[in-house]
Design a protein around this motif. Structure first.
Motif, PDB file in Angstrom:
ATOM      1  N   PRO A 140       0.835  -1.204   0.000  1.00  0.00           N
ATOM      2  CA  PRO A 140       0.000   0.000   0.000  1.00  0.00           C
ATOM      3  C   PRO A 140       0.867   1.251   0.000  1.00  0.00           C
ATOM      4  O   PRO A 140       2.096   1.189   0.144  1.00  0.00           O
ATOM      5  CB  PRO A 140      -0.782  -0.141   1.305  1.00  0.00           C
ATOM      6  CG  PRO A 140       0.136  -0.920   2.201  1.00  0.00           C
ATOM      7  CD  PRO A 140       0.867  -1.875   1.305  1.00  0.00           C
ATOM      8  N   ARG A 141       0.240   2.379  -0.123  1.00  0.00           N
ATOM      9  CA  ARG A 141       0.970   3.644  -0.161  1.00  0.00           C
ATOM     10  C   ARG A 141       1.755   3.863   1.117  1.00  0.00           C
ATOM     11  O   ARG A 141       1.323   3.504   2.225  1.00  0.00           O
ATOM     12  CB  ARG A 141       0.009   4.804  -0.400  1.00  0.00           C
ATOM     13  CG  ARG A 141      -0.941   5.044   0.761  1.00  0.00           C
ATOM     14  CD  ARG A 141      -1.962   6.121   0.471  1.00  0.00           C
ATOM     15  NE  ARG A 141      -1.367   7.395   0.103  1.00  0.00           N
ATOM     16  CZ  ARG A 141      -1.927   8.582   0.364  1.00  0.00           C
ATOM     17  NH1 ARG A 141      -3.076   8.645   1.014  1.00  0.00           N
ATOM     18  NH2 ARG A 141      -1.341   9.692  -0.017  1.00  0.00           N
ATOM     19  N   GLY A 142       2.929   4.472   0.992  1.00  0.00           N
ATOM     20  CA  GLY A 142       3.699   4.855   2.163  1.00  0.00           C
ATOM     21  C   GLY A 142       3.229   6.195   2.691  1.00  0.00           C
ATOM     22  O   GLY A 142       2.570   6.972   1.993  1.00  0.00           O
ATOM     23  N   GLY A 143       3.559   6.475   3.924  1.00  0.00           N
ATOM     24  CA  GLY A 143       3.173   7.743   4.524  1.00  0.00           C
ATOM     25  C   GLY A 143       3.957   8.908   3.956  1.00  0.00           C
ATOM     26  O   GLY A 143       5.018   8.742   3.344  1.00  0.00           O
ATOM     27  N   PHE A 144       3.441  10.113   4.162  1.00  0.00           N
ATOM     28  CA  PHE A 144       4.137  11.310   3.690  1.00  0.00           C
ATOM     29  C   PHE A 144       5.481  11.477   4.388  1.00  0.00           C
ATOM     30  O   PHE A 144       6.380  12.150   3.867  1.00  0.00           O
ATOM     31  CB  PHE A 144       3.276  12.547   3.920  1.00  0.00           C
ATOM     32  CG  PHE A 144       1.993  12.556   3.137  1.00  0.00           C
ATOM     33  CD1 PHE A 144       2.028  12.610   1.745  1.00  0.00           C
ATOM     34  CD2 PHE A 144       0.763  12.507   3.768  1.00  0.00           C
ATOM     35  CE1 PHE A 144       0.855  12.615   1.007  1.00  0.00           C
ATOM     36  CE2 PHE A 144      -0.411  12.524   3.036  1.00  0.00           C
ATOM     37  CZ  PHE A 144      -0.373  12.568   1.660  1.00  0.00           C
ATOM     38  N   ASP A 145       5.624  10.867   5.558  1.00  0.00           N
ATOM     39  CA  ASP A 145       6.871  10.990   6.307  1.00  0.00           C
ATOM     40  C   ASP A 145       7.886   9.909   5.947  1.00  0.00           C
ATOM     41  O   ASP A 145       8.959   9.825   6.542  1.00  0.00           O
ATOM     42  CB  ASP A 145       6.585  10.946   7.817  1.00  0.00           C
ATOM     43  CG  ASP A 145       5.884   9.653   8.235  1.00  0.00           C
ATOM     44  OD1 ASP A 145       5.425   8.902   7.334  1.00  0.00           O
ATOM     45  OD2 ASP A 145       5.788   9.405   9.451  1.00  0.00           O
ATOM     46  N   SER A 146       7.557   9.066   4.970  1.00  0.00           N
ATOM     47  CA  SER A 146       8.477   7.993   4.583  1.00  0.00           C
ATOM     48  C   SER A 146       9.389   8.460   3.449  1.00  0.00           C
ATOM     49  O   SER A 146       9.008   9.303   2.628  1.00  0.00           O
ATOM     50  CB  SER A 146       7.687   6.760   4.128  1.00  0.00           C
ATOM     51  OG  SER A 146       7.009   7.020   2.912  1.00  0.00           O
ATOM     52  N   THR A 147      10.572   7.875   3.364  1.00  0.00           N
ATOM     53  CA  THR A 147      11.451   8.196   2.244  1.00  0.00           C
ATOM     54  C   THR A 147      10.875   7.645   0.940  1.00  0.00           C
ATOM     55  O   THR A 147      11.164   8.174  -0.137  1.00  0.00           O
ATOM     56  CB  THR A 147      12.857   7.614   2.468  1.00  0.00           C
ATOM     57  OG1 THR A 147      12.753   6.211   2.706  1.00  0.00           O
ATOM     58  CG2 THR A 147      13.540   8.287   3.647  1.00  0.00           C
ATOM     59  N   GLU A 148      10.039   6.597   1.034  1.00  0.00           N
ATOM     60  CA  GLU A 148       9.387   6.061  -0.170  1.00  0.00           C
ATOM     61  C   GLU A 148       8.616   7.161  -0.885  1.00  0.00           C
ATOM     62  O   GLU A 148       8.624   7.234  -2.120  1.00  0.00           O
ATOM     63  CB  GLU A 148       8.437   4.930   0.206  1.00  0.00           C
ATOM     64  CG  GLU A 148       7.586   4.415  -0.956  1.00  0.00           C
ATOM     65  CD  GLU A 148       6.494   3.452  -0.519  1.00  0.00           C
ATOM     66  OE1 GLU A 148       5.300   3.796  -0.676  1.00  0.00           O
ATOM     67  OE2 GLU A 148       6.843   2.368  -0.017  1.00  0.00           O
TER      68      GLU A 148
END
Length: 516
Positions: A140-148
């Protein structure tokens, strides 16, 4: 020599050994100039709208439970692993557009390009082994705080667009969804003691290796026995699609309608093709524009074969000129977003009017197609469609003096001389794949009786190569194929592509009506 220098022999050995695969793979990051400091990571991760759009249930979700039930009934006691597949490299770090595996799409109800690296798992229900349970595993989508979010070119939202959450996809397809990282543990549960573990082979090498490891760890057979079990899954999944449900038939109608629109656009743009040194590619591009606008794209490489190129059955180079007075054979199909594809062929006179020789060949092929249509109904065998068309083809070739004997002699098993000018079959099943159900057993395909809900093509042809000295000069370089998409009904068949003219005079009138 400095103690910090490498001896020349050691340097030579290192150079000869070359970089490791890991080192080579990492060099793709050499052009990256992304910030990595903590302040930047905090800054890019803040002040984003975190609301999630309301997910809409997909229409296919009402049909997939019954499909999965049939699958577990055909392979009792098995946990079935259906990978979507992986990206395939086109060049260096550029991939081909992703298209999920057909079995995955059929049983999940998912389509287009949103599922690389994901897996559908289907198994019998603990309460009722005749019913199925399914779980979809994906990233699933990564969070806005992730480097992804900003740094991952494969999954990052700033690179590939917004990815859905687990909850969104579950609402869309009606089954539980879990993170792909949980797949191994889920696959191993109860395997060996209670369940077999099968995977459709040849789709995702990494997942297939995982399944093989889990089988070995739990005492299930490997080697040829394992391969046979995996192949049986592929066979069952292919055979189940031979008869389409109502959802599939509706999708086929959409694909055919979009394809007819594409042919209409091609005729409107024929003057541009005639004026271009690679006019075949103009035709290909015009149809492709319609396909991308109306659906996912083309269901297979478009054949736009002008002049003698029409005698090459799979002419997809499409780099030739389109000349007045010649024919152009266009074999094309739109693949809609659900991945169902049409497959239609028309052979058109580029000038708008058939010459006498062109009409002679065209009307022979049309008569062969009509002979197959005349017998098509529930209860006849699939192979009989081809036989009916070949009777006409052989008779025409005898009449034109091209056979070494009679049509009857050519139709005999030890003859088949007419096949020099039509080496392909007359029909194939059609659906999620342009050559659908290809892994079905012979007795379920060629030797099977037609049933309501089957969708297939009728597509005889005649191809007289420009250098074929058994053919009179006035016929050389003429290639004709007429292909329609057919649905078996309770008492006959419906030509799904009937709105596209078939008769020679009808084609001439149709082209004239579209001329600009």
């Amino acid at each position: 020599m400095s103690t910090h220098e490498t001896p020349s022999a050691d340097r030579a050995d290192t150079a000869a050994a070359g970089p490791s695969p890991e080192e080579l793979a990492s060099r793709g990051d050499s052009r990256a100039q992304r910030p990595t400091n903590a302040a930047f990571r905090a800054f890019i991760g803040e002040d984003w709208d975190e609301s999630v759009p309301e997910p809409a249930r997909r229409a296919a979700a009402d049909w997939t439970p019954a499909r999965r039930d049939t699958l577990v009934q055909s392979l009792p006691g098995a946990r079935i692993v259906l990978p979507a597949g992986v990206f395939k490299v086109r060049a260096n770090d550029t991939d081909y557009p992703f298209r999920p595996d057909t079995a995955f799409a059929y049983y999940s109800g998912l389509g287009t390009d949103e599922e690389p690296d994901s897996v559908l798992v289907v198994e019998p229900s603990a309460e009722d082994p005749q019913r199925s349970e399914a779980t979809y595993f994906f990233r699933p989508r990564g969070g806005f705080d992730s480097t992804e979010f900003y740094a991952d070119a494969r999954y990052g939202e700033l690179w590939v667009g917004r990815r859905p959450t687990l909850e969104e996809v579950s609402a869309q397809i009606g089954i539980p969804c879990r993170h792909i990282d949980e797949l191994r543990d889920a696959l191993g549960k109860d395997v060996g003691a209670q369940l077999d573990l099968l995977i459709k082979p040849g789709i995702d090498a990494g997942i297939e290796e995982m399944v093989a490891e889990i089988r070995a760890q739990n005492g299930l057979a490997g080697g040829e026995e394992q391969s046979a079990a995996f192949d049986l899954l592929a066979e069952k999944a292919s055979e189940q699609r031979l008869v389409k449900d109502d959802f599939e038939i509706a999708q086929m109608r959409e694909a055919v309608a979009a394809t007819i629109s594409g042919f209409e656009e091609v005729v409107r743009e024929l003057p541009a093709a005639v004026g271009h040194p690679r006019g075949e590619r103009v035709i290909e591009g015009v149809f492709g524009k319609t396909a991308r606008g109306a659906g996912n794209g083309v269901g297979y490489d478009t054949i736009a074969a002008a002049g003698h190129h029409a005698c090459t059955l799979h002419w997809v180079r499409n780099d030739g000129a389109v000349r007045e007075g010649e024919l152009v054979l266009i074999d094309a199909g739109v693949e809609v977003d659900s991945l169902y594809t049409a497959d239609v062929t028309r052979t058109l006179p580029i000038s708008g009017t058939f010459t006498p020789a062109q009409r002679q060949v065209y009307e022979a092929v049309l008569e062969a197609a009509d002979a197959a249509f005349a017998i098509a109904r529930p209860g006849i065998r699939f192979r009989e469609l081809h036989a009916a068309a070949m009777e006409v083809i052989a008779a025409k070739l005898e009449q034109w003096g091209l056979l070494p004997g009679t049509a009857a002699e050519s139709l005999a098993e030890d003859g088949q001389f007419h096949r020099r000018w039509m080496v392909h079959g007359t029909s194939h099943h059609l659906g999620l794949d342009v050559h659908d159900c290809a892994q079905a057993r012979r007795e379920m395909y060629l030797d099977a009786e037609l049933e309501p809900g089957m969708v297939f093509t009728i597509e005889p042809g005649l191809y007289f190569q420009a250098h074929d000295q058994k053919v009179p000069a006035h016929l050389r370089g003429i290639g004709v194929r007429i292909e329609d998409d057919v649905l078996v009904t309770a008492d006959g068949v419906e030509n799904l592509s009937a709105a596209l003219p078939r008769g020679a005079s009808d084609i001439e009138a149709w082209m004239a009506s579209l001329a600009r």
